[in-house]
Structure formats: C-alpha cells, structure tokens
Design an enzyme around this catalytic site. Structure first.
Site, PDB file in Angstrom:
ATOM      1  NE  ARG A 136     -11.986  18.297  -3.759  1.00 47.45           N
ATOM      2  CZ  ARG A 136     -11.573  18.884  -2.646  1.00 47.45           C
ATOM      3  NH1 ARG A 136     -12.441  19.324  -1.768  1.00 47.45           N
ATOM      4  NH2 ARG A 136     -10.290  19.056  -2.411  1.00 47.45           N
ATOM      5  CB  VAL A 137     -15.720  24.465  -3.142  1.00 51.81           C
ATOM      6  CG1 VAL A 137     -15.067  25.481  -4.061  1.00 51.81           C
ATOM      7  CG2 VAL A 137     -17.153  24.214  -3.535  1.00 51.81           C
ATOM      8  CB  SER A 138     -14.276  21.690   1.427  1.00 54.22           C
ATOM      9  OG  SER A 138     -13.040  21.296   0.879  1.00 54.22           O
ATOM     10  CB  THR A 139     -18.190  24.324   2.885  1.00 55.64           C
ATOM     11  OG1 THR A 139     -17.620  25.579   2.524  1.00 55.64           O
ATOM     12  CG2 THR A 139     -17.268  23.602   3.866  1.00 55.64           C
ATOM     13  CD  GLN A 171     -14.595  26.183   0.775  1.00 59.07           C
ATOM     14  OE1 GLN A 171     -14.786  25.076   0.287  1.00 59.07           O
ATOM     15  NE2 GLN A 171     -13.531  26.485   1.486  1.00 59.07           N
TER      16      GLN A 171
END
Length: 180
Positions: A7-10, A13
C-alpha cells in the site's frame, strides 16, 4: 500460500520497493493499493483478506502498510489468527507462524491494552479532579437560572402558551418543559 499486500498513500508514490520485497519473501499473489492507512475501507486489503485461506500467510513490507493504529493492526491480525492465517512483516521481522513471532505480537497486544487502560485511568482521574473543583461536567445547560425564573413567571401569568414562551426564550418546547 504467501499472499502479499502493498500500500502507498498517494498516487505519486509507487509500490515497487514493497512488491520487490514481497516477491523476494515468496509471495505468489500480491494485492496493491493506493489509499491512506487511516482509511478502514480499503478494497484491495479486503480482497486480500477474503482471498486468504487457512494455512496461508499474509505478508507486508512494514507494519504501517497494514494498519495505522496498533489497535487496528492487532484486530486485523487476531482476526486472521482465528481463521488459521499467519502474518509476516518483513521489515520488523515479525512472523506469527513461529513461536517467537507470536510472542512479539502478543507483547504488542499487551502494550496496546496497557495504553488503552492508562488513557481510561487518566480520563477518570481528570474528571474526578474537575468534579472535586466544582466544575460542572457534561453538556452546558440549555437554560440559565434567569431564563427558568422568567419562564415560570410567564407561565404563571397565563397570557402565553408554552410554545410562545419557548420561542421568546429561544429554546424548544421540550427544553422548556424539562426545566419547568
């Protein structure tokens, strides 16, 4: 089967670093997602958790990829454990399929429980101290003593209905009745 979750936040990324590590850890299937860790509703995580079967292992690159809070992390891993699913966090070296990994994870759980109890104790102590100083706790009163006296005298005069008195005082009829 080892199943990875990255998982990445944005959107800026990329999950490449995580997926490389997950592939290196033997993951046969990897679920990737762009979402804030604070979000509870993460579709790819839900798909990964639904995909897992008894005997499988969910692998993440780092603990914070799975959950933002310790409570959320513990709840997720405990749910998996009841289903017979293991958990590995590569960076922290946690592996609940081993006795040592289970111990570390249970220590995390105990620390989280301790933290919750300490917060409860501090909250209770703060409320007790405020009460001891005569501080009124809870929601502010809807009517002041002056308003209550005015309402009583208006009602005694008999010229106005309860609805009219409430309107003049800027409160609801229910509030007026509660204070009278």
């Amino acid at each position: 089967m080892r199943v990875g979750y990255a998982r990445v936040s944005t959107a800026e990324q990329k999950t490449g670093l995580q997926t490389d590590a997950l592939t290196g850890a033997g993951c046969e299937r990897i679920f990737e997602e762009t979402a804030s860790g604070a979000q509870r509703d993460r579709p790819e995580l839900m798909k990964a958790l639904e995909f897992l079967r008894e005997g499988d292992v969910l692998v993440v690159w780092k603990l914070d990829r799975l959950a933002r809070s310790l409570r959320q992390l513990i709840e997720t891993v405990e749910d998996m454990q009841t289903r017979g699913i293991g958990f590995i966090s590569i960076t922290e070296g946690i592996d609940t399929t081993s006795a040592g990994g289970k111990l570390v994870f249970h220590i995390f759980g105990a620390l989280a429980e301790f933290e919750r109890e300490m917060i409860q104790e501090r909250t209770k102590a703060g409320l007790k101290a405020a009460k001891g100083r005569g501080q009124r706790l809870g929601r502010p009163a809807a009517m002041t003593d002056t308003q209550i006296k005015m309402a009583r005298s208006m009602k005694a005069a008999g010229d106005l209905s309860a609805a009219q008195i409430a309107e003049q005082l800027g409160v609801s009829r229910a509030t007026l009745y509660r204070h009278l």
